[in-house]
Write a protein that holds these residues in place. Structure first.
Motif, short mmCIF file in Angstrom:
data_model
loop_
_atom_site.label_atom_id
_atom_site.label_comp_id
_atom_site.label_asym_id
_atom_site.label_seq_id
_atom_site.Cartn_x
_atom_site.Cartn_y
_atom_site.Cartn_z
N SER A 291 55.77 -68.85 -66.48
CA SER A 291 56.88 -69.78 -66.64
C SER A 291 57.84 -69.76 -65.45
O SER A 291 58.63 -70.69 -65.27
N LEU A 292 57.77 -68.72 -64.63
CA LEU A 292 58.63 -68.65 -63.45
C LEU A 292 58.25 -69.69 -62.40
O LEU A 292 58.99 -69.92 -61.44
N ALA A 293 57.08 -70.31 -62.57
CA ALA A 293 56.65 -71.35 -61.62
C ALA A 293 57.65 -72.48 -61.56
O ALA A 293 57.92 -73.05 -60.49
N THR A 294 58.22 -72.85 -62.70
CA THR A 294 59.20 -73.94 -62.74
C THR A 294 60.44 -73.58 -61.94
O THR A 294 60.97 -74.39 -61.17
N ASP A 295 60.92 -72.33 -62.09
CA ASP A 295 62.09 -71.89 -61.33
C ASP A 295 61.81 -71.86 -59.83
O ASP A 295 62.67 -72.21 -59.02
N LEU A 296 60.61 -71.42 -59.47
CA LEU A 296 60.27 -71.35 -58.05
C LEU A 296 60.32 -72.73 -57.39
O LEU A 296 60.72 -72.85 -56.23
N VAL A 297 59.91 -73.76 -58.12
CA VAL A 297 59.90 -75.11 -57.56
C VAL A 297 61.28 -75.76 -57.63
O VAL A 297 61.73 -76.41 -56.68
N SER A 298 61.98 -75.57 -58.76
CA SER A 298 63.27 -76.26 -58.95
C SER A 298 64.43 -75.58 -58.24
O SER A 298 65.39 -76.24 -57.84
N LYS A 299 64.37 -74.25 -58.06
CA LYS A 299 65.52 -73.51 -57.53
C LYS A 299 65.33 -73.01 -56.09
O LYS A 299 66.25 -72.43 -55.52
N THR A 300 64.16 -73.21 -55.53
CA THR A 300 63.92 -72.79 -54.15
C THR A 300 63.25 -73.93 -53.38
O THR A 300 62.85 -74.94 -53.96
N SER A 301 63.09 -73.72 -52.09
CA SER A 301 62.41 -74.71 -51.25
C SER A 301 60.97 -74.30 -50.96
O SER A 301 60.41 -74.62 -49.91
N LEU A 302 60.36 -73.58 -51.91
CA LEU A 302 59.00 -73.10 -51.70
C LEU A 302 57.99 -74.25 -51.63
O LEU A 302 57.10 -74.24 -50.78
N LEU A 303 58.11 -75.24 -52.51
CA LEU A 303 57.13 -76.33 -52.54
C LEU A 303 57.04 -77.07 -51.21
O LEU A 303 55.92 -77.27 -50.69
N PRO A 304 58.16 -77.51 -50.62
CA PRO A 304 58.05 -78.16 -49.30
C PRO A 304 57.41 -77.25 -48.25
O PRO A 304 56.64 -77.73 -47.40
N TRP A 305 57.73 -75.95 -48.29
CA TRP A 305 57.14 -75.02 -47.32
C TRP A 305 55.62 -74.96 -47.49
O TRP A 305 54.87 -74.99 -46.51
N LEU A 306 55.16 -74.88 -48.74
CA LEU A 306 53.72 -74.82 -49.00
C LEU A 306 53.02 -76.10 -48.56
O LEU A 306 51.92 -76.05 -47.96
N LEU A 307 53.62 -77.25 -48.85
CA LEU A 307 53.02 -78.53 -48.45
C LEU A 307 52.93 -78.63 -46.93
O LEU A 307 51.94 -79.15 -46.39
N ASP A 308 53.93 -78.13 -46.26
CA ASP A 308 53.90 -78.14 -44.80
C ASP A 308 52.86 -77.16 -44.27
O ASP A 308 52.15 -77.45 -43.30
#
Length: 628
Positions: A291-308
């Motif tokens: 369930s921490l996956a939602t927090d990682l995406v909503s509260k950090t900039s991890l998703l843009p970093w991974l896409l890049d």
């Protein structure tokens, strides 16, 4: 031959020069020997000095003594094969310690031993509760000393470089604590070490940060405590790990790790390792609590970093790891899938995958990377808005092009189209697929043209490609409007070549029914076992058996009969041929209706989109076939 010459006595007696200690040496003798040694060493220093009296290699040169000269001369002259241990002393029973190997052979063996041997295990005393507390106290002192010296001399690294080296060693000394989580982790929390470690993620020295993330990666591994731990130890380790991760989360570990991803430069090997450990920590934490996956995406900039990161031109381990983390973040997580669409993730995925249209991945690691990107795309396509983005980015066209090539990406492209075209929200994807001449590419694969034919008596499960192709055809019949050119083109495929597509469906159907009979037999045995034990059949049992039937051929049978129902209802020629082929096996349309009724009873009613639900479509098909 002169035998005496062969066995000639050595030039120097083996033990003639070496000192040997008497069994009971007197104090005077020990003192005299010590003084003699000192005199010898003084002579050696003079010999090793240069002409100007300066030592050539002070403290490192090894003196050549008479004893060495004797030993070297003896080994060169007498050691068979140059065996380095030939002159090793025997034990009291006369056993020889030599190995019969040359010096070169021994050196090779030592290299292999050193390469294959693991690092020395930590002293078990250090992993006792007392040893752990000493280690943590040493770490705390190293942190405080380094902070103090950095604050006093911020512009003079020479003043704090020694304390930084001590801090580096103190951090690495925490790595073995993962072997004893039940003892160490409570102490890490109680002693405030967790707070100190998290605080070091903001340290000015990136090498210190890299050390810390390695510790986090090691301590949060789900296998802490060792693979050989007993069941009770595993339960205790699990509780200790839970407490540690919760303490880390309370100190904003996720946000700080993401910030350090931007800080590290992967052109440097050490920094590249640091990124690997950060991604590994994310994987460990998500494995512990998805369930921490939602927090990682909503509260950090991890998703843009991974896409890049996955768009890098050169493939490496961290690029593959980034794709794996993306797949984990999107799995069973609709909110993250929606955010992905908003961050142009669908277009990024298609851009990355386009490189595999004309070539296969270079190795297994890159193949896994490609699989993870495809899986992430399929997960994202469960969101209706992402299906529209998929069309806008010309996803159907790319997938059709991939299907034409006999490469690894073909199967993944078929699976992606199945996800994109499913449900009422997939109508636009179905239309785009037909416009891209997808039917011309799909049906040859469905018929197995260009591939090795399997035995007709085979009862193996339908291949993954076949399963997804059936899903695509089912979606086309569900979503393409009647009396449209697209619908007519679809039906025409089942008429051409003497209804060969219908015959192929019946072949798959027979295979699925054979497998389903075996599954039903197994379920009957399970039911009988419950009755014999006097237990009642619960709803959970019924659900489990239905899932077993789906895996055992029912899912394939439902897909085939759904398609057969559509073609029989819409084309009289197909219906006549179908009845004829079913009649040869004493079957009729009633068998198809029976399958559809089971399908309807278990299908979910909730559907998104403007079209009719699957339940309503199934009811219409059942009624139409009953009339016929």
């Amino acid at each position: 031959m002169d035998i005496d010459k062969l066995f000639k006595a050595p030039k120097y007696p083996v033990g003639g020069i070496k000192r040997k200690m008497p069994d009971n040496p007197t104090p005077e003798m020990l003192k005299r020997m010590r003084m003699d040694n000192e005199d010898e060493n003084a002579a050696v220093v003079n010999v090793s000095n240069g002409s100007n009296g300066t030592p050539r290699d002070k403290g490192k040169a090894r003196a050549v003594t008479i004893e060495d000269a004797v030993d070297e001369d003896m080994q060169e002259s007498f050691a068979p094969g140059g065996d380095a241990d030939y002159f090793a002393e025997e034990d009291d029973e006369g056993r020889f310690f030599g190995g019969g190997l040359t010096s070169e052979q021994k050196e090779i063996l030592n290299i292999f031993d050193n390469a294959s041997g693991d690092a020395q295990p930590p002293n078990m005393d250090e992993l006792s509760i007392t040893g752990i507390r000493k280690t943590l106290l040493k770490f705390e002192r190293a942190v405080n000393k380094n902070q103090d010296q950095r604050s006093k001399y911020p512009d003079d690294p020479t003043k704090f470089i020694e304390s930084e080296a001590d801090l580096d060693g103190a951090i690495k000394s925490l790595l073995p604590l993962a072997q004893v989580p039940t003892l160490a982790y409570p102490e890490l929390i109680r002693s405030n070490t967790v707070v100190l470690l998290v605080g070091l993620l903001s340290h000015e020295n990136a090498d210190i940060v890299i050390d810390v993330v390695e510790v986090f990666h090691e301590l949060t591994d789900e296998d802490v405590g060792g693979e050989d731990a007993e069941e009770e130890d595993e339960e205790g380790s699990g509780e200790a790990l839970k407490s540690l991760i919760e303490a880390l989360l309370e100190n904003s570990i996720l946000e700080l790790l993401v910030e350090n991803l931007k800080r590290l430069n992967e052109e440097e090997e050490a920094d590249r390792q640091g990124v690997f450990h950060i991604l590994g920590t994310f994987e460990n934490v998500l494995s512990f609590n998805p369930s921490l996956a939602t927090d990682l995406v909503s509260k950090t900039s991890l998703l843009p970093w991974l896409l890049d990161r996955i768009q890098a031109k050169k493939f490496d381990e961290n690029r593959g790891y980034a794709a794996e983390i993306l797949s984990i973040l999107l799995q069973d997580n609709p909110p993250n899938r929606e955010v992905l669409g908003q961050k142009d993730g669908i277009e990024v995925f298609l851009k990355v995958l386009s490189q595999y249209r004309k070539r296969d991945p270079s190795d297994g690691d890159e193949a896994e990377f490609m699989e993870n990107v495809f899986d992430s795309l399929c997960s994202a396509l469960s969101i209706p808005s992402n299906k529209q983005l998929f069309i806008q980015a010309e996803g159907p066209d790319l997938m059709v092009l991939m299907m034409k090539e006999k490469l690894q990406a073909r199967s993944r492209a078929i699976k992606t189209l199945d996800f994109a075209m499913s449900g009422p929200a997939g109508t636009a994807s179905c239309e785009a697929f037909i416009e891209a001449l997808g039917l011309k590419t799909l049906f040859p694969i469905f018929m197995g043209k260009g591939t090795k034919k399997k035995s007709s008596t085979s009862v193996l499960p339908a291949s993954e490609d076949t399963t997804h192709i059936l899903g695509i055809i089912s979606s086309l019949f569900s979503n393409i409007a009647s009396d449209t050119p697209e619908r007519i083109r679809l039906l025409a495929k089942f008429v051409e070549n003497s209804y060969e597509k219908v015959d192929r469906l019946l072949e798959i159907r027979d295979n699925a029914k054979t497998r389903l009979r075996a599954a039903d037999k197994s379920i009957e045995e399970q039911k009988k076992a419950l009755v014999d034990e006097g237990e009642e059949v619960s709803p959970d049992d019924e659900t489990s058996w239905y899932l077993q039937r789906l895996d055992g051929g029912l899912y394939t049978l439902q897909s085939v009969d759904y398609i057969l129902a559509w073609v029989a209802m819409e084309d009289d020629g197909i219906r006549t041929h179908l009845l004829q082929m079913l009649g040869r096996k004493n079957q009729s349309l009633r068998d198809i209706v029976a399958t559809l009724q089971i399908y309807q009873e278990n299908v979910d009613e909730e559907e998104s989109g403007d079209g009719p639900s699957q339940k309503i479509i199934l009811q219409s098909l059942i009624e139409a076939l009953d009339e016929k």
